[in-house]
Design a protein around this motif. Structure first.
Motif, short mmCIF file in Angstrom:
data_model
loop_
_atom_site.label_atom_id
_atom_site.label_comp_id
_atom_site.label_asym_id
_atom_site.label_seq_id
_atom_site.Cartn_x
_atom_site.Cartn_y
_atom_site.Cartn_z
N UNK A 294 33.01 37.23 54.73
CA UNK A 294 33.95 38.40 54.51
C UNK A 294 35.26 37.96 54.11
N UNK A 295 36.12 36.76 54.10
CA UNK A 295 36.95 35.72 53.48
C UNK A 295 36.92 35.32 52.88
N UNK A 296 36.72 34.79 52.33
CA UNK A 296 35.41 34.02 51.45
C UNK A 296 35.99 35.01 50.78
N UNK A 297 34.51 36.34 50.05
CA UNK A 297 35.30 37.24 48.97
C UNK A 297 36.50 38.24 48.80
N UNK A 298 37.31 37.94 49.91
CA UNK A 298 38.73 38.10 50.25
C UNK A 298 39.80 37.53 49.20
N UNK A 299 39.31 36.42 48.72
CA UNK A 299 40.23 35.04 48.25
C UNK A 299 39.60 35.18 46.44
N UNK A 300 38.45 36.56 45.80
CA UNK A 300 38.00 36.41 44.15
C UNK A 300 37.44 37.79 44.16
N UNK A 301 37.98 38.65 45.32
CA UNK A 301 38.06 40.34 45.00
C UNK A 301 39.14 40.84 44.17
N UNK A 302 38.67 42.39 44.10
CA UNK A 302 40.33 43.06 43.25
C UNK A 302 41.34 42.63 43.77
N UNK B 205 47.31 35.66 42.67
CA UNK B 205 46.63 33.91 41.57
C UNK B 205 46.63 33.03 42.23
N UNK B 206 47.32 32.58 43.74
CA UNK B 206 47.14 31.61 44.27
C UNK B 206 46.03 31.68 45.31
N UNK B 207 45.47 33.02 45.51
CA UNK B 207 44.10 33.45 46.42
C UNK B 207 42.69 32.68 45.47
N UNK B 208 42.83 33.09 44.27
CA UNK B 208 41.76 32.38 43.29
C UNK B 208 42.47 31.15 43.06
N UNK B 209 43.61 30.76 42.80
CA UNK B 209 43.05 29.31 42.88
C UNK B 209 42.50 28.10 44.40
N UNK B 210 43.38 29.05 45.58
CA UNK B 210 42.71 28.73 46.53
C UNK B 210 40.45 28.32 46.27
N UNK B 211 40.68 30.03 45.86
CA UNK B 211 38.38 29.58 45.91
C UNK B 211 37.95 28.86 45.29
N UNK B 212 38.64 28.20 44.17
CA UNK B 212 38.37 27.64 43.30
C UNK B 212 37.91 26.02 44.15
N UNK B 213 39.31 25.67 45.21
CA UNK B 213 38.85 24.54 46.66
C UNK B 213 37.49 24.40 46.71
N UNK B 214 36.62 25.49 47.06
CA UNK B 214 35.27 25.52 47.43
C UNK B 214 34.97 24.78 48.87
N UNK B 215 36.02 25.41 49.25
CA UNK B 215 36.10 24.96 50.66
C UNK B 215 35.17 25.65 51.62
N UNK B 216 33.95 24.83 52.20
CA UNK B 216 32.49 24.66 53.52
C UNK B 216 32.39 26.10 53.45
N UNK B 217 31.39 26.65 53.74
CA UNK B 217 31.70 27.95 54.34
C UNK B 217 32.21 27.81 56.38
#
Length: 298
Positions: A193-201, A205-217
């Motif tokens: 749920x937090x992983x999706x929080x970085x890429x939802x509506x 932009x900062x969240x999208x950048x962090x999502x691209x780090x591909x941190x493990x679950x």
């Protein structure tokens, strides 16, 4: 039982300095001003007959029809202007009771006209805080009232403790309720749920950048556990003077993080509302810390 009743009476009705309430009043007023500006470009769509009419209750024939029908644009702007006057009166502590009542009535009215815009929990918390502070003596220091009455905006008069105590209880129960939900809701049993929080509506932009780090679950799993622990600890530690500074810092960091990642800045109001847990005497200068009889100087 007698001791319990005495302690309860002391807790809610003891005379206290108004400084914590005043801090919350100023924070609330500032938040309402920001929200007023946020909705200003959309008065025509939300609150006038030119917009999409989705009132809380369908208009019915009779005396209530005017209250449930979107007014002409000129009337909508006039009412919205009156709302700003009420908010500024609260913020500055001038004509506070009348300003609070005006603000509350108009918020209810606008909510009835466009209730779908005020369904979120932050809106209900904001309204509850407005009502309780409106019944308090939050204008008895740091206000124009005290400036005109005593020649100093830092002059103060004692107030009953119950509004501050009720707000503290409400904040603690808000965290407790949210923490309880997150503990049992199926969606909060993993970090997805937090992983999706970085890429939802809602994501920034900062969240999208962090999502691209591909941190493990497992990182998101740990963050989810941390959020649950925080929401479980805050309702307790906020009341404990020894740990309050850590609780304040943790809560502030959490809400700033939510703002940075999801743009939900309106929950930042909770941070200055932590003043509800602070002994207001701590705001008084040591040299003027005297028993609360009449008016003092802060």
């Amino acid at each position: 039982m007698r001791k319990l009743l005495h302690a309860s009476r002391q807790f809610f009705l003891e005379p206290i300095a108004p400084h914590s309430l005043a801090v919350m009043r100023i924070a609330l007023g500032g938040t309402l001003v920001i929200l007023w500006l946020r909705y200003l470009p959309h008065v025509d769509m939300y609150f006038s007959h030119q917009g999409l009419a989705l009132p809380y209750i369908d208009p019915m024939p009779g005396s209530l029809s005017m209250l449930l029908t979107h007014p002409p644009l000129s009337v909508a702007y006039a009412l919205y202007g009156l709302l700003l006057i009420g908010i500024l009166g609260m913020l500055l502590g001038y004509g506070y009771r009348a300003a609070s009542l005006l603000t509350i009535v108009l918020l209810v009215y606008l909510g009835l006209l466009s209730f779908h815009n005020f369904l979120a929990s932050w809106g209900r918390l904001l309204f509850f805080t407005t009502v309780i502070l409106g019944m308090s003596g939050a204008d008895k220091t740091y206000s124009l009232r005290m400036y005109f009455k005593n020649g100093s905006w830092t002059a103060w008069e004692k107030v009953d403790a119950w509004p501050q105590r009720i707000l503290a209880i409400q904040i603690a129960m808000t965290y407790f309720g949210v923490g309880l939900q997150k503990t049992f809701l199926p969606d909060w049993q993993s970090g997805e749920i937090l992983a999706y929080a970085f890429v939802n509506g809602w994501s920034t932009p900062l969240a999208h950048t962090i999502a691209q780090w591909n941190m493990p679950m497992w990182v998101y799993d740990g963050m989810t556990i941390g959020v649950k622990i925080l929401h479980g600890a805050l309702p307790i530690t906020l009341w404990m003077p020894r740990y309050q500074k850590y609780a304040f810092a943790a809560g502030a960091a959490f809400h700033i993080g939510v703002t940075v990642v999801m743009g939900m800045w309106w929950f930042l109001l909770l941070v200055p509302l932590y003043a509800a847990f602070v002994n207001p005497q701590r705001f008084v200068k040591p040299g003027n810390s005297r028993p609360l009889h009449g008016t003092g100087k802060a």
